[in-house]
Design an enzyme around this catalytic site. Sequence first.
Site, PDB file in Angstrom:
ATOM      1  N   GLU A 128      29.220  61.885  36.056  1.00 20.29           N
ATOM      2  CA  GLU A 128      29.814  63.034  36.763  1.00 20.29           C
ATOM      3  C   GLU A 128      28.677  63.889  37.302  1.00 20.29           C
ATOM      4  OE1 GLU A 128      32.842  64.044  37.900  1.00 20.29           O
ATOM      5  OE2 GLU A 128      31.583  65.627  38.746  1.00 20.29           O
ATOM      6  N   ASP A 153      24.246  59.584  39.826  1.00 18.34           N
ATOM      7  CA  ASP A 153      25.134  59.010  40.828  1.00 18.34           C
ATOM      8  C   ASP A 153      25.812  57.746  40.286  1.00 18.34           C
ATOM      9  OD1 ASP A 153      26.080  57.464  43.069  1.00 18.34           O
ATOM     10  OD2 ASP A 153      24.952  58.835  44.348  1.00 18.34           O
ATOM     11  N   ASP A 174      36.458  56.024  41.119  1.00 18.16           N
ATOM     12  CA  ASP A 174      37.461  56.988  41.601  1.00 18.16           C
ATOM     13  C   ASP A 174      36.767  58.145  42.328  1.00 18.16           C
ATOM     14  OD1 ASP A 174      39.789  58.488  41.866  1.00 18.16           O
ATOM     15  OD2 ASP A 174      39.653  59.318  39.833  1.00 18.16           O
TER      16      ASP A 174
HETATM   17  C1  LIG Z   1      38.613  62.168  41.933  1.00 21.96           C
HETATM   18  S1  LIG Z   1      37.505  62.964  40.870  1.00 21.96           S
HETATM   19  C2  LIG Z   1      37.563  62.036  39.399  1.00 21.96           C
HETATM   20  C3  LIG Z   1      38.831  62.127  38.601  1.00 21.96           C
HETATM   21  C4  LIG Z   1      38.834  61.315  37.333  1.00 21.96           C
HETATM   22  N1  LIG Z   1      38.368  59.955  37.547  1.00 21.96           N
HETATM   23  C5  LIG Z   1      40.224  61.245  36.723  1.00 21.96           C
HETATM   24  O1  LIG Z   1      40.955  60.298  37.016  1.00 21.96           O
HETATM   25  O2  LIG Z   1      40.564  62.139  35.944  1.00 21.96           O
HETATM   26  C6  LIG Z   1      35.937  62.492  41.504  1.00 21.96           C
HETATM   27  C7  LIG Z   1      34.766  63.092  40.739  1.00 21.96           C
HETATM   28  O3  LIG Z   1      33.563  62.443  41.137  1.00 21.96           O
HETATM   29  C8  LIG Z   1      32.496  63.377  41.146  1.00 21.96           C
HETATM   30  N2  LIG Z   1      31.463  62.781  42.000  1.00 21.96           N
HETATM   31  C9  LIG Z   1      31.375  62.818  43.350  1.00 21.96           C
HETATM   32  N3  LIG Z   1      30.383  61.992  43.785  1.00 21.96           N
HETATM   33  C10 LIG Z   1      29.845  61.437  42.667  1.00 21.96           C
HETATM   34  C11 LIG Z   1      28.825  60.460  42.456  1.00 21.96           C
HETATM   35  N4  LIG Z   1      28.171  59.923  43.497  1.00 21.96           N
HETATM   36  N5  LIG Z   1      28.546  60.080  41.191  1.00 21.96           N
HETATM   37  C12 LIG Z   1      29.230  60.615  40.135  1.00 21.96           C
HETATM   38  N6  LIG Z   1      30.204  61.539  40.277  1.00 21.96           N
HETATM   39  C13 LIG Z   1      30.526  61.940  41.522  1.00 21.96           C
HETATM   40  C14 LIG Z   1      33.143  64.648  41.644  1.00 21.96           C
HETATM   41  O4  LIG Z   1      32.387  65.777  41.223  1.00 21.96           O
HETATM   42  C15 LIG Z   1      34.522  64.578  40.990  1.00 21.96           C
HETATM   43  O5  LIG Z   1      34.548  65.266  39.763  1.00 21.96           O
END
Ligand SMILES: C[S@@+](CC[C@H](N)C(=O)[O-])C[C@H]1O[C@@H](n2cnc3c(N)ncnc32)[C@H](O)[C@@H]1O
Length: 290
Positions: A128, A153, A174
């Site tokens: 995250e 990442d 996701d």
């Molecule tokens: C749709 S949400 C995730 C929801 C979670 N999977 C759930 O089902 O409860 C996407 C998340 O990815 C994070 N994020 C965005 N780009 C990212 C990356 N490259 N690597 C890791 N986290 C990332 C965002 O901050 C956000 O909290």
Amino acid sequence: MLAYRHAFHAGNHADVLKHLVLIQVLKYMTSKDKPLRVIDTHAGAGGYLLASPEATKKGEYLQGVKRVWDAPAAKLPPAVIDYLKHVRASNPVTPGEENPTHHLAHYPGSPQIERRLLRAHDELRLYELHPTDHRLLAQQVEDDKQVILYKSDGFESLRSQLPPPSRRALVLMDPSYEIVSDYAKVVGALREGLERMATTVFIVWYPQVSRREAAELPRRLKALSPKGWLNVRLTVQQPDTQGFGLVGSGCFIINPPYTLAPALRAAMPWLTSTLAQYDGASHAVEERPS
Ligand SMILES: C[S@@+](CC[C@H](N)C(=O)[O-])C[C@H]1O[C@@H](n2cnc3c(N)ncnc32)[C@H](O)[C@@H]1O
């Protein structure tokens, strides 16, 4: 700087579909003895209070989990019953009530669902990037020996997690797709992941929005999948007056368990009519068995 916060969307129709699929896949994978590594590349905050200013701003959960929660218990498809069990487990009965019932106050994110299904010999790897959501998630998992949380990442780090010693892994990918390059990064990370371990089970969530990259993603994922895949889509509403909005979403599963397609075929008609926001709501389940 990332702007997306999942707290604004927790429990919406897309979460219902994604978490229902996640539970079915995990249920099957944890029925085999061998240890499993679960890798959640975009983990979010772990869980969400539905009375928070973020969740109540647009109240997206009212058209999602709340409709499922309020549905009559008779004739629920088995996969919906499994899903509701997880939501209920995040909403314990308030002690001391005269007629104790569960109140829908909290929505479990993917890390909480995954953690609840792990056995003692399984592992969970969470990624995250958002500082606030990372901190909230860290508070929940810091003493947990089965979980490692990274502030890096998830697309780039996936390859470092594959293959695990047991050679059994589930990846939930996701992303928020707030940056258009996420679509290409999904494809790149999956390609690398499959090269590292072709038997990895992947669940990729994707949005149904008016954007060429979104429309093309399922086709690109099919072309990537050497063996079996399953694609499930749920459309619940029409675009807004400008032609925008999240009208629905889908999950693309690579190497799906054989139990998934029948479970979804039984659940999707019910889910579609329960979550429909217009007469044209629809779903599709297509698969290429391995
Ligand atoms: C749709 S949400 C995730 C929801 C979670 N999977 C759930 O089902 O409860 C996407 C998340 O990815 C994070 N994020 C965005 N780009 C990212 C990356 N490259 N690597 C890791 N986290 C990332 C965002 O901050 C956000 O909290």
